[in-house]
Design a protein around this motif. Sequence first.
Motif, PDB file in Angstrom:
ATOM      1  N   ALA A   1     -37.297  38.752  37.137  1.00  0.00           N
ATOM      2  CA  ALA A   1     -36.928  40.257  37.269  1.00  0.00           C
ATOM      3  C   ALA A   1     -35.490  40.265  36.952  1.00  0.00           C
ATOM      4  CB  ALA A   1     -36.963  40.231  38.946  1.00  0.00           C
ATOM      5  N   LYS A   2     -34.456  39.308  36.958  1.00  0.00           N
ATOM      6  CA  LYS A   2     -32.956  39.440  36.727  1.00  0.00           C
ATOM      7  C   LYS A   2     -33.179  39.499  35.045  1.00  0.00           C
ATOM      8  CE  LYS A   2     -30.975  36.562  40.518  1.00  0.00           C
ATOM      9  NZ  LYS A   2     -30.377  35.363  40.859  1.00  0.00           N
ATOM     10  N   GLU A   3     -34.192  38.707  34.507  1.00  0.00           N
ATOM     11  CA  GLU A   3     -34.007  38.772  32.847  1.00  0.00           C
ATOM     12  C   GLU A   3     -34.507  40.339  32.450  1.00  0.00           C
ATOM     13  OE1 GLU A   3     -32.979  37.803  29.245  1.00  0.00           O
ATOM     14  OE2 GLU A   3     -32.518  36.713  30.986  1.00  0.00           O
ATOM     15  N   ALA A   4     -35.392  40.837  33.190  1.00  0.00           N
ATOM     16  CA  ALA A   4     -35.918  42.126  32.888  1.00  0.00           C
ATOM     17  C   ALA A   4     -34.868  43.085  33.017  1.00  0.00           C
ATOM     18  CB  ALA A   4     -36.962  42.513  33.836  1.00  0.00           C
ATOM     19  N   LEU A   5     -34.245  42.860  34.057  1.00  0.00           N
ATOM     20  CA  LEU A   5     -33.030  43.704  34.239  1.00  0.00           C
ATOM     21  C   LEU A   5     -31.873  43.804  33.193  1.00  0.00           C
ATOM     22  CD1 LEU A   5     -32.614  43.633  38.384  1.00  0.00           C
ATOM     23  CD2 LEU A   5     -33.394  45.511  36.954  1.00  0.00           C
ATOM     24  N   LYS A   6     -31.493  42.356  32.964  1.00  0.00           N
ATOM     25  CA  LYS A   6     -30.737  42.366  31.880  1.00  0.00           C
ATOM     26  C   LYS A   6     -31.197  42.795  30.675  1.00  0.00           C
ATOM     27  CE  LYS A   6     -28.666  37.969  33.687  1.00  0.00           C
ATOM     28  NZ  LYS A   6     -28.431  36.481  33.506  1.00  0.00           N
ATOM     29  N   GLU A   7     -32.223  42.756  30.289  1.00  0.00           N
ATOM     30  CA  GLU A   7     -33.013  43.332  28.985  1.00  0.00           C
ATOM     31  C   GLU A   7     -32.923  44.792  29.057  1.00  0.00           C
ATOM     32  OE1 GLU A   7     -34.261  43.503  25.325  1.00  0.00           O
ATOM     33  OE2 GLU A   7     -33.760  41.719  26.248  1.00  0.00           O
ATOM     34  N   ARG A   8     -33.046  45.408  30.299  1.00  0.00           N
ATOM     35  CA  ARG A   8     -33.090  46.840  30.112  1.00  0.00           C
ATOM     36  C   ARG A   8     -31.541  47.258  30.067  1.00  0.00           C
ATOM     37  NH1 ARG A   8     -37.215  46.424  34.255  1.00  0.00           N
ATOM     38  NH2 ARG A   8     -35.840  46.445  35.986  1.00  0.00           N
ATOM     39  N   ALA A   9     -30.545  46.418  30.734  1.00  0.00           N
ATOM     40  CA  ALA A   9     -29.387  46.770  30.481  1.00  0.00           C
ATOM     41  C   ALA A   9     -28.670  46.774  29.210  1.00  0.00           C
ATOM     42  CB  ALA A   9     -28.455  45.882  31.413  1.00  0.00           C
ATOM     43  N   ARG A  10     -29.280  45.589  28.428  1.00  0.00           N
ATOM     44  CA  ARG A  10     -28.805  45.508  26.904  1.00  0.00           C
ATOM     45  C   ARG A  10     -29.595  46.651  26.189  1.00  0.00           C
ATOM     46  NH1 ARG A  10     -29.869  39.854  28.318  1.00  0.00           N
ATOM     47  NH2 ARG A  10     -32.001  40.010  27.611  1.00  0.00           N
ATOM     48  N   ALA A  11     -30.587  47.086  26.395  1.00  0.00           N
ATOM     49  CA  ALA A  11     -31.368  48.229  25.697  1.00  0.00           C
ATOM     50  C   ALA A  11     -30.508  49.413  26.028  1.00  0.00           C
ATOM     51  CB  ALA A  11     -32.703  48.368  26.063  1.00  0.00           C
TER      52      ALA A  11
ATOM     53  N   ARG B   1     -27.376  49.705  26.829  1.00  0.00           N
ATOM     54  CA  ARG B   1     -26.246  49.632  25.898  1.00  0.00           C
ATOM     55  C   ARG B   1     -26.424  49.903  24.818  1.00  0.00           C
ATOM     56  NH1 ARG B   1     -25.134  45.043  29.727  1.00  0.00           N
ATOM     57  NH2 ARG B   1     -25.743  43.635  28.053  1.00  0.00           N
ATOM     58  N   ALA B   2     -27.441  49.411  24.040  1.00  0.00           N
ATOM     59  CA  ALA B   2     -27.459  49.439  22.627  1.00  0.00           C
ATOM     60  C   ALA B   2     -27.875  51.008  22.144  1.00  0.00           C
ATOM     61  CB  ALA B   2     -28.814  48.759  22.161  1.00  0.00           C
ATOM     62  N   GLU B   3     -28.447  51.647  23.118  1.00  0.00           N
ATOM     63  CA  GLU B   3     -28.860  53.147  22.919  1.00  0.00           C
ATOM     64  C   GLU B   3     -27.533  53.862  23.235  1.00  0.00           C
ATOM     65  OE1 GLU B   3     -31.400  56.867  24.870  1.00  0.00           O
ATOM     66  OE2 GLU B   3     -31.475  54.598  26.075  1.00  0.00           O
ATOM     67  N   GLU B   4     -26.788  53.596  24.196  1.00  0.00           N
ATOM     68  CA  GLU B   4     -25.271  54.184  24.388  1.00  0.00           C
ATOM     69  C   GLU B   4     -24.538  54.018  23.093  1.00  0.00           C
ATOM     70  OE1 GLU B   4     -24.189  56.156  27.082  1.00  0.00           O
ATOM     71  OE2 GLU B   4     -26.463  56.090  27.344  1.00  0.00           O
ATOM     72  N   ASP B   5     -24.562  52.867  22.530  1.00  0.00           N
ATOM     73  CA  ASP B   5     -23.640  52.361  21.399  1.00  0.00           C
ATOM     74  C   ASP B   5     -24.124  53.248  20.417  1.00  0.00           C
ATOM     75  OD1 ASP B   5     -22.235  50.265  22.825  1.00  0.00           O
ATOM     76  OD2 ASP B   5     -23.137  48.611  22.175  1.00  0.00           O
ATOM     77  N   GLY B   6     -25.586  53.415  20.043  1.00  0.00           N
ATOM     78  CA  GLY B   6     -26.134  54.270  18.941  1.00  0.00           C
ATOM     79  C   GLY B   6     -25.465  55.499  19.193  1.00  0.00           C
ATOM     80  N   LYS B   7     -25.591  56.081  20.422  1.00  0.00           N
ATOM     81  CA  LYS B   7     -25.033  57.465  20.591  1.00  0.00           C
ATOM     82  C   LYS B   7     -23.675  57.745  20.137  1.00  0.00           C
ATOM     83  CE  LYS B   7     -28.586  58.769  24.125  1.00  0.00           C
ATOM     84  NZ  LYS B   7     -28.709  59.076  25.495  1.00  0.00           N
ATOM     85  N   ILE B   8     -22.994  56.800  20.742  1.00  0.00           N
ATOM     86  CA  ILE B   8     -21.510  56.821  20.501  1.00  0.00           C
ATOM     87  C   ILE B   8     -21.120  56.627  18.805  1.00  0.00           C
ATOM     88  CG2 ILE B   8     -19.230  55.310  20.630  1.00  0.00           C
ATOM     89  CD1 ILE B   8     -20.365  54.612  23.433  1.00  0.00           C
TER      90      ILE B   8
END
Length: 264
Positions: free
Chosen positions: A165-175, A177-184
């Motif tokens: 569950a923690k890894e899934a949360l981390k993966e969603r957080a990474r995704a 962040r990647a989406e936000e980085d793309g928007k930025i």
Amino acid sequence: MVFVYYAQGVGGLYDEFVERLMSQLALRGTEITHENLGEGRGTMDVKQTDEEGSLEFAVSGRDVKATYQVKRYRREIEKGAIGAVTGGAIGSVIGSLGGLFSKERSIGDVIGGAAGGAAAGGAWQAYQGWDDSKQERTRFAEVLAGAAKTVEDELQYIQQGQDSAKEALKERARAKRAEEDGKIADLRNELEDVYGDTLALGEELDMLAEEGQTVTKAKARVERAQRLYAEADAAIEAGDLVQCRAKAKAARQMVDAARSSVGE
């Protein structure tokens, strides 16, 4: 005799391990008394059938260490029978015990059959050595190992689920962040385009003014576009992508309006 069991990888769940183990031992017919449980360490006495001992728990790195100390036990009726013998051969008493245990002879027969000069205390001590066999002394150790293994497996399964569950949360957080980085990155590219167009248009208006053309409205709109660009840049630095996008769009519209108003 001392038996030690290490429950692997559950040191972080010490309290839950001890609680679950006590439940498992109770389900296996174990009587638990004199509990003294603290943070990361605890002791208790245990009894199962005619075996008694003490348990000690302690966190050991990532594991939980369970130490079982066997205490010798006495069967009160046999002890009373032998204690009634005022003198007798140890061999005779021990030999007679077999008949008593198999219910072939009564306690009186055992006492009557004891002869010789050995003290009753010596006979009881010899019986203790015979009765306190390895099989008897390890009975609860086997129960403890089975119960501890059950709890260890349960907690490891729970931990695996929690880790997943923690890894899934981390993966969603990474995704995210990647989406936000793309928007930025997209917004920064857009801002760079607006800045370049504003700068180029400003130079062009200066040249047209030198040539005598009217560029008053156009220059005012370029200056407004430059302020909107600066505001958009500040918004993106603050992490306010919504405000940045709105300011960048307004700056683009102002540049386009400035081009259309050349000559006015």
